[in-house]
Write a protein that holds these residues in place. Sequence first.
Motif, PDB file in Angstrom:
ATOM      1  N   TYR A  22       0.819  -1.198   0.000  1.00 24.26           N
ATOM      2  CA  TYR A  22       0.000   0.000   0.000  1.00 24.26           C
ATOM      3  C   TYR A  22       0.860   1.257   0.000  1.00 24.26           C
ATOM      4  N   GLY A  23       1.922   1.215   0.793  1.00 21.77           N
ATOM      5  CA  GLY A  23       2.686   2.426   1.059  1.00 21.77           C
ATOM      6  C   GLY A  23       3.292   3.068  -0.164  1.00 21.77           C
ATOM      7  N   ALA A  24       3.771   2.256  -1.108  1.00 21.95           N
ATOM      8  CA  ALA A  24       4.495   2.801  -2.254  1.00 21.95           C
ATOM      9  C   ALA A  24       3.635   3.774  -3.057  1.00 21.95           C
ATOM     10  N   LYS A  25       2.419   3.356  -3.384  1.00 22.80           N
ATOM     11  CA  LYS A  25       1.581   4.200  -4.232  1.00 22.80           C
ATOM     12  C   LYS A  25       1.079   5.430  -3.487  1.00 22.80           C
ATOM     13  N   ILE A  26       0.858   5.298  -2.187  1.00 22.53           N
ATOM     14  CA  ILE A  26       0.426   6.462  -1.413  1.00 22.53           C
ATOM     15  C   ILE A  26       1.573   7.467  -1.287  1.00 22.53           C
ATOM     16  N   GLY A  85       8.675   2.918  -1.542  1.00 14.31           N
ATOM     17  CA  GLY A  85       8.402   1.525  -1.202  1.00 14.31           C
ATOM     18  C   GLY A  85       7.261   1.446  -0.224  1.00 14.31           C
ATOM     19  N   GLY A  86       6.898   0.214   0.024  1.00 10.40           N
ATOM     20  CA  GLY A  86       7.620  -1.017   0.011  1.00 10.40           C
ATOM     21  C   GLY A  86       8.413  -1.119   1.320  1.00 10.40           C
ATOM     22  N   ASP A 208      13.664   4.755   6.404  1.00 10.19           N
ATOM     23  CA  ASP A 208      12.555   3.972   6.932  1.00 10.19           C
ATOM     24  C   ASP A 208      11.735   4.904   7.820  1.00 10.19           C
ATOM     25  N   VAL A 209      10.440   5.013   7.540  1.00  8.14           N
ATOM     26  CA  VAL A 209       9.630   5.971   8.281  1.00  8.14           C
ATOM     27  C   VAL A 209       9.519   5.635   9.763  1.00  8.14           C
ATOM     28  N   GLU A 264       8.699   1.357   4.261  1.00  6.71           N
ATOM     29  CA  GLU A 264       7.943   0.841   5.413  1.00  6.71           C
ATOM     30  C   GLU A 264       6.815   1.755   5.882  1.00  6.71           C
ATOM     31  N   TYR A 265       6.244   2.508   4.937  1.00  5.76           N
ATOM     32  CA  TYR A 265       5.063   3.291   5.269  1.00  5.76           C
ATOM     33  C   TYR A 265       3.858   2.348   5.314  1.00  5.76           C
TER      34      TYR A 265
END
Length: 285
Positions: A22-26, A85-86, A208-209, A264-265
């Motif tokens: 999910y995180g990559a596209k957001i 990412g990812g 990395d968030v 890692e979002y």
Amino acid sequence: MSKLIRLVLPQWQGGNRIQYAYGAKILEFLAPSSSCETIELPVSMQLEKNHERDGIAYKNTLLDQTKSAISILKEKNPDQIVVFGGECSISLAPFSYMLEKYPHNTAIIWFDRHADISIAGETTDYHAIVVTTLLGEGDPDFSSLVPQKIHDNKLLYVGVNDDEQFNRNVCHHHHLQNIPPEDFANDPSKIIDSLEKMHIDNVLIHFDVDVIDLATFRSQSSANPDVYFERLKYIHPGASFSSLIHALNAIDQKYTIRCISIAEYLPWDIMNLQNLLVQMPLLNK
């Protein structure tokens, strides 16, 4: 003129949690618009039952996707890369490419709450192993994808807030430097001082968030609503948004950032809201 590209890499297998996709596209949606080329790299979205090999989950899939990403980068031949990412293994392909392109004057800065320097046997999740690969150790199939390894004197951790992270087997024969959150809370000079001693021109930034303080940013792995309030009791404070912005801008002023990968979002609220919407009357008609 320097060529910049953006990669959208929703790779999730290294964390063995499909929600990382999910995180990559957001992140791509949230980022400022750009005229540079954006490439979305395909990843498998198949959950597999017998996915572990040599103690690493989804090893075959990760190897195939990383090889594909490296091949695309070599074809495009960028001078700078942004990766959305990812999970943390998204940095392997672009860092391998950049280390081969700029082998003698490049450092890695690993912004993270974790050191990601485990080996198979300590974990099955490759996102916790990727730095081991970049050092040329661990699983030989992965390390073969990094022809130009990074030396530990060109690796700087920023934001690791748990000393236990450096008790892994690989750490025992490396000198690893970490700037914890409290040491750059008001001033990024310790980060810059460490980089100046490396005598480098280029940096590769892994972000990395979960380096962000858990109490103020909840779209990260440890903020799973099922365990969030319990984890707040024992996870040490992370970095603030302002300290991270100051640090990144200070680095940018002195060095050429060849890659920044954002990993890692995990947007828990969005994912939970989606689960609600798909079960809501009328919305599936």
